[in-house]
Design a protein around this motif. Structure first.
Motif, PDB file in Angstrom:
ATOM      1  N   LYS A   1       0.815  -1.219   0.000  1.00 43.14           N
ATOM      2  CA  LYS A   1       0.000   0.000   0.000  1.00 43.14           C
ATOM      3  C   LYS A   1       0.846   1.266   0.000  1.00 43.14           C
ATOM      4  O   LYS A   1       0.429   2.300  -0.533  1.00 43.14           O
ATOM      5  N   GLU A   2       2.025   1.190   0.620  1.00 49.42           N
ATOM      6  CA  GLU A   2       2.839   2.398   0.722  1.00 49.42           C
ATOM      7  C   GLU A   2       3.561   2.752  -0.575  1.00 49.42           C
ATOM      8  O   GLU A   2       4.087   3.854  -0.717  1.00 49.42           O
ATOM      9  N   TRP A   3       3.613   1.802  -1.533  1.00 49.14           N
ATOM     10  CA  TRP A   3       4.245   2.104  -2.812  1.00 49.14           C
ATOM     11  C   TRP A   3       3.390   3.098  -3.593  1.00 49.14           C
ATOM     12  O   TRP A   3       2.157   2.988  -3.633  1.00 49.14           O
ATOM     13  N   LYS A   4       4.045   4.034  -4.237  1.00 44.75           N
ATOM     14  CA  LYS A   4       3.338   5.063  -4.994  1.00 44.75           C
ATOM     15  C   LYS A   4       3.708   4.979  -6.477  1.00 44.75           C
ATOM     16  O   LYS A   4       4.889   4.861  -6.818  1.00 44.75           O
TER      17      LYS A   4
ATOM     18  N   ILE B   1       4.640   6.463  -9.812  1.00 45.90           N
ATOM     19  CA  ILE B   1       5.189   7.742 -10.265  1.00 45.90           C
ATOM     20  C   ILE B   1       5.297   7.830 -11.783  1.00 45.90           C
ATOM     21  O   ILE B   1       5.518   8.912 -12.325  1.00 45.90           O
TER      22      ILE B   1
ATOM     23  N   TYR C   1       7.079   2.272  -9.547  1.00 49.11           N
ATOM     24  CA  TYR C   1       6.638   2.595  -8.181  1.00 49.11           C
ATOM     25  C   TYR C   1       7.801   3.184  -7.390  1.00 49.11           C
ATOM     26  O   TYR C   1       8.977   2.858  -7.634  1.00 49.11           O
ATOM     27  N   TYR C   2       7.439   4.003  -6.412  1.00 52.33           N
ATOM     28  CA  TYR C   2       8.436   4.488  -5.456  1.00 52.33           C
ATOM     29  C   TYR C   2       8.144   3.831  -4.115  1.00 52.33           C
ATOM     30  O   TYR C   2       7.037   3.915  -3.597  1.00 52.33           O
TER      31      TYR C   2
END
Length: 487
Positions: A465-468, A470, A484-485
């Motif tokens: 869930k914490e991956w963003k 980009i 992903y970041y």
């Protein structure tokens, strides 16, 4: 001599028509240019670059591919001349494709007449399988060309012997040996020579010069591998080891034992592959026609076409254990030339040729469906998404994790200079922090299909869930590259 006599004016016209056919074939191949693929071609490319860098053979590479010196050496020369790019990667394959269009004309003229030679050349110029693979980096097309060139030199020696002391027979074996350097399956042409001798019911002493020519190439190859690896049998041993792995549960023999391909094999392929189906319907008709009507002038092509087709369907790829050939369209290159020659002969028969509209309709139909089949292919420009990703990876100020195959493609795209901070996935990504994770959906799906037991980090299928997100690259959702970041 089976070929019919011709006058000089006819020869001039034939040469001009052949020139037009070659230009037509070249234009089709350039219009439908494919470029570097995402599988074997990357291994060939890396092996060629390693040669230029003096690294020899990388023991971590796909060994059965990197040992094909007849392909990697010409590529290394192309890289030296033109740099590392899609053009230099496929120029050798493209040249052999165009050369095949010319060669089949000479086959037709030798075995039949110039009209059939031109017809065969025209058919091969838009044969969809050839158009597709002419600009893809692979071993099947160039190896088949040198094999066919060896057969042509042999038959020409039989009908119009020109060189003294049987040197043309030796040259035939050398060309076949060069084909072997590109791909081992070229040696199946031995079946043609065996059946040719049986058909002729005699053995000339010159015939022994053909295998002598092949042995010369074997010896040269052995010395090269002795220098590179210290083992003159390196290619043979590593290829057999690789096949043993392929047939194991680890790879499921790349799906070669699956149903229905594993049972129906090539009949299934001919009826379902749009790069082959339409041509092979007519080739089958031509084959039946030649046999029923006992067309002796076609027997040479039948001696080439039928045994190799049967062996490809039921024979073994390995001499030590039974490993059936995978039902793959490009494997049929070893009998493409005799198949198209049979077809051209059929179209030139009086019963067909007298009704010109039949020939015209058949050619128009085949040209239309061939262009359509090539147009709808999805395996052109497979690295486009990765090319768009490359500037990001190169400029990234953090570590970029990506699958191993995509990393190899980025190496190629960079010209084997730099991939920035990119690394292949570790076993787990749960402890990765302050980094970028690239998920190449198309690549990962293909890798899993090729190797059912291949395992990627759990996070690839269950995004934390914490991956963003980009960055997203690509228009088709299932084939997108997503960056992903991981904070």
């Amino acid at each position: 001599m089976i070929g019919k006599p011709f006058d000089k004016d006819l020869l001039k016209n034939a040469n001009f028509l052949l020139f037009l056919i070659v230009i037509f074939g070249l234009l089709l191949r350039l219009v439908f240019f494919s470029g570097m693929g995402i599988s074997d071609s990357l291994s060939y490319s890396k092996a060629a670059q390693d040669i230029n860098e003096g690294k020899g053979i990388d023991p971590n590479s796909t060994l059965t591919l990197s040992t094909k010196l007849g392909l990697t050496f010409p590529m290394s020369l192309a890289y030296r001349l033109f740099g590392v790019n899609d053009f230099s990667s496929v120029i050798f394959v493209l040249l052999t494709s165009i050369a095949s269009i010319i060669l089949i004309f000479y086959f037709g003229r030798l075995l039949f007449n110039e009209k059939i030679g031109l017809m065969a050349s025209f058919l091969l110029s838009f044969f969809p399988l050839d158009i597709v693979h002419a600009t893809q980096l692979g071993s099947d097309l160039p190896s088949a060309f040198f094999m066919a060139l060896g057969v042509y030199v042999f038959l020409n020696a039989e009908m119009n012997r020109k060189l003294k002391y049987g040197l043309d027979y030796l040259l035939s074996g050398i060309f076949i040996g060069i084909g072997y350097l590109i791909r081992e399956s070229v040696l199946l042409i031995a079946l043609f020579f065996i059946f040719y001798i049986i058909y002729k019911r005699k053995i000339k002493r010159e015939y022994f010069l053909v295998p002598a020519g092949v042995i010369i190439i074997f010896i040269i190859e052995a010395f090269i591998f002795l220098y590179l690896t210290g083992d003159p049998t390196y290619r043979i041993i590593k290829s057999q080891q690789y096949l043993a792995e392929a047939v194991s549960s680890r790879y499921n023999y790349f799906g070669r034992l699956d149903f229905p391909e594993g049972l129906l094999h090539y009949p299934w392929l001919f009826l379902t592959n749009n790069l082959l189906t339409y041509f092979y319907i007519f080739i089958a008709i031509a084959l039946v026609y030649a046999l029923i009507n006992k067309k002796k002038e076609t027997y040479i092509t039948l001696l080439w076409f039928v045994p190799l087709l049967l062996y490809l369907s039921f024979g073994s790829y390995s001499p030590t254990q039974y490993l059936p050939f995978k039902a793959v369209d490009r494997y049929t290159y070893i009998f493409t030339i005799p198949g198209i020659l049979l077809f051209a002969f059929f179209l030139s028969e009086k019963k067909i040729a007298m009704k010109r509209w039949i020939t015209t309709v058949i050619l128009a139909f085949l040209l239309l469906v061939s262009i359509s089949a090539v147009y709808v292919r999805e395996d052109r420009h497979l690295l486009d998404n990765l090319r768009q990703l490359y500037p990001f990876v190169k400029a990234a100020d953090k570590t970029v994790f990506i699958d191993d195959r995509s990393l190899s493609a980025l190496d190629y795209i960079s010209g084997y200079v730099s991939n920035g901070n990119s690394k292949k996935y570790p076993d787990s990504l749960d402890k990765v922090k302050d980094s970028y994770i690239v998920i190449n959906r198309h690549m990962i799906r293909n890798l899993k299909e090729a190797n059912k037991n291949l395992v990627f980090p759990d996070e690839i299928g269950n995004i934390p869930k914490e991956w963003k997100i980009i960055k997203e690259i690509g228009k088709i959702e299932k084939d997108k590259i997503i960056v992903y970041y991981a904070p």
